[in-house]
Design a protein around this motif. Sequence first.
Motif, PDB file in Angstrom:
ATOM      1  N   PHE A  98       0.729  -0.731  -0.327  1.00 48.93           N
ATOM      2  CA  PHE A  98       0.252  -0.753   0.379  1.00 48.93           C
ATOM      3  C   PHE A  98       1.324   0.936   0.238  1.00 48.93           C
ATOM      4  CE2 PHE A  98      -2.485   3.330   2.119  1.00 48.93           C
ATOM      5  CZ  PHE A  98      -3.786   3.614   1.110  1.00 48.93           C
ATOM      6  N   THR A  99       0.902   2.180  -0.976  1.00 51.34           N
ATOM      7  CA  THR A  99       1.425   3.348  -0.670  1.00 51.34           C
ATOM      8  C   THR A  99       0.309   4.765  -0.629  1.00 51.34           C
ATOM      9  OG1 THR A  99       3.201   2.789  -2.564  1.00 51.34           O
ATOM     10  CG2 THR A  99       3.341   4.921  -1.871  1.00 51.34           C
ATOM     11  N   TYR A 100       0.782   5.448  -0.387  1.00 48.49           N
ATOM     12  CA  TYR A 100      -0.182   7.286  -0.403  1.00 48.49           C
ATOM     13  C   TYR A 100       0.872   7.684   0.259  1.00 48.49           C
ATOM     14  CZ  TYR A 100       0.444   8.687   4.245  1.00 48.49           C
ATOM     15  OH  TYR A 100       1.029   8.610   5.231  1.00 48.49           O
ATOM     16  N   TRP A 101       0.829   9.190  -1.172  1.00 41.45           N
ATOM     17  CA  TRP A 101       1.583  10.163  -1.135  1.00 41.45           C
ATOM     18  C   TRP A 101       0.764  11.903  -1.394  1.00 41.45           C
ATOM     19  CZ3 TRP A 101       0.602   5.948  -4.625  1.00 41.45           C
ATOM     20  CH2 TRP A 101      -0.885   6.848  -5.710  1.00 41.45           C
ATOM     21  N   PHE A 102       1.617  12.986  -1.355  1.00 37.94           N
ATOM     22  CA  PHE A 102       0.906  13.898  -1.444  1.00 37.94           C
ATOM     23  C   PHE A 102       1.745  14.835  -1.514  1.00 37.94           C
ATOM     24  CE2 PHE A 102       1.590  12.803   3.064  1.00 37.94           C
ATOM     25  CZ  PHE A 102       2.278  14.026   3.312  1.00 37.94           C
ATOM     26  N   PRO A 103       1.327  15.614  -2.189  1.00 41.96           N
ATOM     27  CA  PRO A 103       2.528  17.328  -2.756  1.00 41.96           C
ATOM     28  C   PRO A 103       2.727  18.360  -0.869  1.00 41.96           C
ATOM     29  CG  PRO A 103       0.298  17.773  -2.589  1.00 41.96           C
ATOM     30  CD  PRO A 103       0.361  16.112  -2.632  1.00 41.96           C
ATOM     31  N   SER A 104       3.501  18.266  -0.633  1.00 41.52           N
ATOM     32  CA  SER A 104       3.795  19.457   0.296  1.00 41.52           C
ATOM     33  C   SER A 104       5.307  20.052   0.755  1.00 41.52           C
ATOM     34  CB  SER A 104       3.489  18.355   2.114  1.00 41.52           C
ATOM     35  OG  SER A 104       3.907  19.237   3.240  1.00 41.52           O
ATOM     36  N   GLU A 105       4.779  21.541   1.009  1.00 40.29           N
ATOM     37  CA  GLU A 105       6.452  22.192   1.026  1.00 40.29           C
ATOM     38  C   GLU A 105       6.642  21.908   2.907  1.00 40.29           C
ATOM     39  OE1 GLU A 105       8.045  25.967   0.293  1.00 40.29           O
ATOM     40  OE2 GLU A 105       5.877  24.548  -0.571  1.00 40.29           O
ATOM     41  N   MET A 106       7.921  21.384   2.585  1.00 39.80           N
ATOM     42  CA  MET A 106       9.290  21.236   3.785  1.00 39.80           C
ATOM     43  C   MET A 106      10.181  21.446   3.310  1.00 39.80           C
ATOM     44  SD  MET A 106      10.136  18.046   5.141  1.00 39.80           S
ATOM     45  CE  MET A 106      11.023  18.056   5.728  1.00 39.80           C
ATOM     46  N   LYS A 107      10.456  21.723   4.969  1.00 41.09           N
ATOM     47  CA  LYS A 107      12.299  22.519   5.561  1.00 41.09           C
ATOM     48  C   LYS A 107      12.950  21.120   5.689  1.00 41.09           C
ATOM     49  CE  LYS A 107      13.717  26.232   8.143  1.00 41.09           C
ATOM     50  NZ  LYS A 107      13.858  27.099   9.226  1.00 41.09           N
ATOM     51  N   PHE A 108      13.687  21.220   4.754  1.00 37.39           N
ATOM     52  CA  PHE A 108      14.681  20.351   4.992  1.00 37.39           C
ATOM     53  C   PHE A 108      15.692  20.628   5.518  1.00 37.39           C
ATOM     54  CE2 PHE A 108      12.716  19.185   0.604  1.00 37.39           C
ATOM     55  CZ  PHE A 108      12.694  17.831   1.229  1.00 37.39           C
ATOM     56  N   THR A 109      16.790  20.149   5.856  1.00 32.73           N
ATOM     57  CA  THR A 109      17.834  19.712   7.101  1.00 32.73           C
ATOM     58  C   THR A 109      19.147  21.034   6.594  1.00 32.73           C
ATOM     59  OG1 THR A 109      17.254  17.520   7.378  1.00 32.73           O
ATOM     60  CG2 THR A 109      19.231  18.615   8.783  1.00 32.73           C
ATOM     61  N   ASN A 110      18.625  21.539   5.640  1.00 25.09           N
ATOM     62  CA  ASN A 110      19.954  22.673   4.956  1.00 25.09           C
ATOM     63  C   ASN A 110      19.473  23.790   5.377  1.00 25.09           C
ATOM     64  OD1 ASN A 110      18.294  22.338   3.006  1.00 25.09           O
ATOM     65  ND2 ASN A 110      19.876  22.551   1.633  1.00 25.09           N
ATOM     66  N   GLY A 111      17.865  23.520   5.550  1.00 28.66           N
ATOM     67  CA  GLY A 111      17.192  24.966   6.281  1.00 28.66           C
ATOM     68  C   GLY A 111      15.904  25.439   5.120  1.00 28.66           C
ATOM     69  N   MET A 112      16.771  24.595   3.751  1.00 28.39           N
ATOM     70  CA  MET A 112      15.614  25.536   2.233  1.00 28.39           C
ATOM     71  C   MET A 112      14.468  24.777   2.406  1.00 28.39           C
ATOM     72  SD  MET A 112      16.866  24.207  -1.300  1.00 28.39           S
ATOM     73  CE  MET A 112      18.844  24.849  -1.169  1.00 28.39           C
ATOM     74  N   SER A 113      13.459  25.730   2.385  1.00 28.15           N
ATOM     75  CA  SER A 113      11.876  24.688   2.345  1.00 28.15           C
ATOM     76  C   SER A 113      11.843  24.855   0.717  1.00 28.15           C
ATOM     77  CB  SER A 113      10.666  25.851   2.957  1.00 28.15           C
ATOM     78  OG  SER A 113      10.623  26.826   4.530  1.00 28.15           O
ATOM     79  N   LEU A 114      11.150  23.852   0.017  1.00 25.75           N
ATOM     80  CA  LEU A 114      10.887  23.332  -1.249  1.00 25.75           C
ATOM     81  C   LEU A 114       9.564  22.675  -1.000  1.00 25.75           C
ATOM     82  CD1 LEU A 114      14.373  22.157  -2.031  1.00 25.75           C
ATOM     83  CD2 LEU A 114      13.663  24.216  -2.670  1.00 25.75           C
ATOM     84  N   GLY A 115       9.321  22.563  -2.136  1.00 25.36           N
ATOM     85  CA  GLY A 115       7.224  22.062  -2.618  1.00 25.36           C
ATOM     86  C   GLY A 115       8.154  20.588  -2.292  1.00 25.36           C
ATOM     87  N   ALA A 116       7.258  18.890  -2.068  1.00 26.13           N
ATOM     88  CA  ALA A 116       8.533  18.354  -2.727  1.00 26.13           C
ATOM     89  C   ALA A 116       6.853  17.070  -2.809  1.00 26.13           C
ATOM     90  CB  ALA A 116       8.679  18.136  -1.265  1.00 26.13           C
ATOM     91  N   ILE A 117       6.740  16.404  -3.052  1.00 20.77           N
ATOM     92  CA  ILE A 117       6.150  15.408  -3.337  1.00 20.77           C
ATOM     93  C   ILE A 117       6.567  13.931  -2.110  1.00 20.77           C
ATOM     94  CG2 ILE A 117       5.333  12.935  -4.299  1.00 20.77           C
ATOM     95  CD1 ILE A 117       5.030  14.995  -6.543  1.00 20.77           C
ATOM     96  N   VAL A 118       5.765  13.238  -1.461  1.00 25.25           N
ATOM     97  CA  VAL A 118       5.834  12.650   0.228  1.00 25.25           C
ATOM     98  C   VAL A 118       5.775  11.633  -0.190  1.00 25.25           C
ATOM     99  CG1 VAL A 118       6.410  12.890   2.196  1.00 25.25           C
ATOM    100  CG2 VAL A 118       6.704  14.805   1.711  1.00 25.25           C
ATOM    101  N   SER A 119       6.042  10.762  -0.610  1.00 27.86           N
ATOM    102  CA  SER A 119       5.429   9.297  -0.667  1.00 27.86           C
ATOM    103  C   SER A 119       5.911   7.959   0.675  1.00 27.86           C
ATOM    104  CB  SER A 119       5.863   8.324  -1.722  1.00 27.86           C
ATOM    105  OG  SER A 119       5.608   6.971  -2.076  1.00 27.86           O
TER     106      SER A 119
END
Length: 374
Positions: free
Chosen positions: A216-237
């Motif tokens: 089973f897999t679900y996925w969604f788009p989200s704004e994510m603040k990564f460890t380098n401090g950069m906020s990027l739009g991501a597909i989270v699966s």
Amino acid sequence: MRYSSTAVLVLAATSALAQDRSAQSPPILDFMIMNVCVDSQDRPLAGIFPGNASCTRQRDIRAGEVSPYSLHNHVGLGKGCDARLGNVAKENLPVVINKVTRIISSYDKGRAPECGKEGVASQRFGDFDAQQEGASIQWVDNQYAFILGSWSPVTEAHWVTPLCRNHLNDSRRFFRGWIIGSADGKAGYVTAESKLVLSTPKDGVGACPSRFNRSFTYWFPSEMKFTNGMSLGAIVSSHYSRASVSGLSPGKAEQVERTYWTREFGFVRWEKWARKDWIHPRNKKPATDMASNLRNSGRCSPPATLPVRVNGEFEVRSVRSNQDIYLEQQRIEKGDFEDWVMTACNDFSKPVARPNGQAAVDWGTTLNRAYWRE
């Protein structure tokens, strides 16, 4: 696109796996390939990567181009000289063989030059070592993006799916083994059938498996603040190795692997989650101990926090910090919400310019050609 932390994203089911949509450009492909910054003549710029102020134009890297940078992981607090470059570098590149394209996510172990030759990973970044390093092979058809297989020092592994019934001798037998998301990039969920084979794929496998496992897999788009401090739009699966009888939830699964895919860098982060009461079968460590060690290590920023109502049977509450662990709650059918904790993570959000003269691995000559056979 930004989402409020109080909103609940409701996902839509994708169409049946047996049904293909008409051919179209797959938007999710843009989230699987790393970008390069280019000049006015569309040529990649050395020493510059997305996020730099001087990166005014960017595009997907093309097959055959040497990336001007690589994505390094964060090793956490108290790691001395390794904190600067981490101990693994990653690139997400298209590789074309016989006019067939696949995406390679590579794992290159190494150490910063100032770290000397301490430890087992003393080699330089860019020096391919078949005993320590590996890659995963990905692609997208007209309905889904997926992982076909992987190679690592432990083993080579690939997925065989029901598509092998009509594609026994070509790479489509590996398609849709580990689904990442829908080709159109929209949020959704799916239950798929596959069989993980821990071996090198060969031409002519003889016969399809008599039985397949369901995931089973679900996925969604989200704004994510990564460890380098950069906020990027991501597909989270989020990929579970099991599925309920109804196909609407992960059922009795005890663990999930969560991956993050961005337009700028491609596959950039991996997390592992487990039920709060899960015990590691080999080292006997409780999931909560592993979660506490991870949180205190500083290796990864907080995970995606968007609450998701996957469907009428499956719901995930937003991530929160509970004492010294990252915790979320999942509910199946009409049962109670159960606590899940993040037990492992690797975040490759640290772009580092490729040093002058550093070699680039030719993955087209390194990986199994069976993944490119059509």
